[in-house]
Scaffold this motif. Sequence first.
Motif, short mmCIF file in Angstrom:
data_model
loop_
_atom_site.label_atom_id
_atom_site.label_comp_id
_atom_site.label_asym_id
_atom_site.label_seq_id
_atom_site.Cartn_x
_atom_site.Cartn_y
_atom_site.Cartn_z
N MET A 129 0.84 -1.19 0.00
CA MET A 129 0.00 0.00 0.00
C MET A 129 0.87 1.24 0.00
N SER A 130 0.78 2.03 -1.08
CA SER A 130 1.56 3.26 -1.20
C SER A 130 3.03 2.99 -0.89
N ILE A 190 -1.78 -1.21 -4.09
CA ILE A 190 -2.87 -0.26 -3.85
C ILE A 190 -2.29 1.10 -3.49
N SER A 191 -2.90 2.15 -3.99
CA SER A 191 -2.42 3.51 -3.70
C SER A 191 -3.57 4.48 -3.86
N GLY A 192 -3.31 5.72 -3.45
CA GLY A 192 -4.22 6.80 -3.79
C GLY A 192 -4.00 7.23 -5.24
N GLU A 193 -4.80 8.18 -5.69
CA GLU A 193 -4.64 8.66 -7.06
C GLU A 193 -3.53 9.69 -7.18
N TRP A 250 6.24 8.38 -3.76
CA TRP A 250 6.62 7.71 -5.02
C TRP A 250 5.63 8.19 -6.08
N PRO A 251 6.09 8.46 -7.31
CA PRO A 251 5.14 8.82 -8.37
C PRO A 251 4.17 7.66 -8.64
#
Length: 283
Positions: free
Chosen positions: A140-141, A230-233, A238-239
């Motif tokens: 995650m992220s 999984i990440s935010g938009e 990190w890019p």
Amino acid sequence: MSRPPTFTPPPCARARVLRTERGDFAVLDAAPPTGAHSTALLLPGYTGSKEDFIALLEPLTGAGFRVLSVDGRGQYETGAAGRESPYTQVELARDVLAQAAAADAMPPGGVHLLGHSLGGQIARAAVLLDPAPFRSLTLMSSGPAEIDPAQQKKARLLSDALGRWSMDEVWQLMRAMDPPEDADTGGGDDMRRRWLRHDPAQLIATGAQLSSEPDRVDELAALPLPVHVISGERDDVWPVPQFDDMARRLGARRTVIEGAEHSPNTARPKETAAALVAFWNHV
């Protein structure tokens, strides 16, 4: 840093000590009322703690998962080593294997491992040491290699400050540089208390790790372990395209949480929990 909406566990969870062959770890232990079918082990990020996942506990236990959210060595309520050598990545990874061994003695069905940010890179190191205890890995992220150059500069500045001033003095400096958002959550006192209980040696050692982490995606891809990226938009550590590329290289499930940035676990917990449950149930 992640700002949990509260530091008070929900009714499904209790704060306790997880005893392992490598020592004791503070955890939030959340269980469904009718019994769990498997366990999720959650590792927080840099400067974070087990409370960063507090908003996920009720929806995850509602889906039948036992959840252990852990303070790693030197984080918040888990004891500090006081020097940097116990905080090498391989030592922290061995801690995770010990936590998984203790967690696996609870409900049947194996352990789903999740790491947020720094926790993701420690989780990756753990499964590369020994994937056997785990049913899946969620990053995650948490990117494929070192953090963004601007974040590397921040980590160096923080390490320099920690070598020069007390934790309370550094906290005051950080608040001056980054105006608090805690008026929205009422968590200012809790955030400060958490910060003061972190081991500065842990922050220095793991900040250096984040700034020099090699790309180990191909090693991870060689394991027969389901992976979820999984990440935010948006993400300033990190890019986001790095997460997309990492998922492609891993053949992993990819989830983007709309409206979230580096901490979807606190920004959009309902959507994040739903994505985790869908992946774990598929596994």
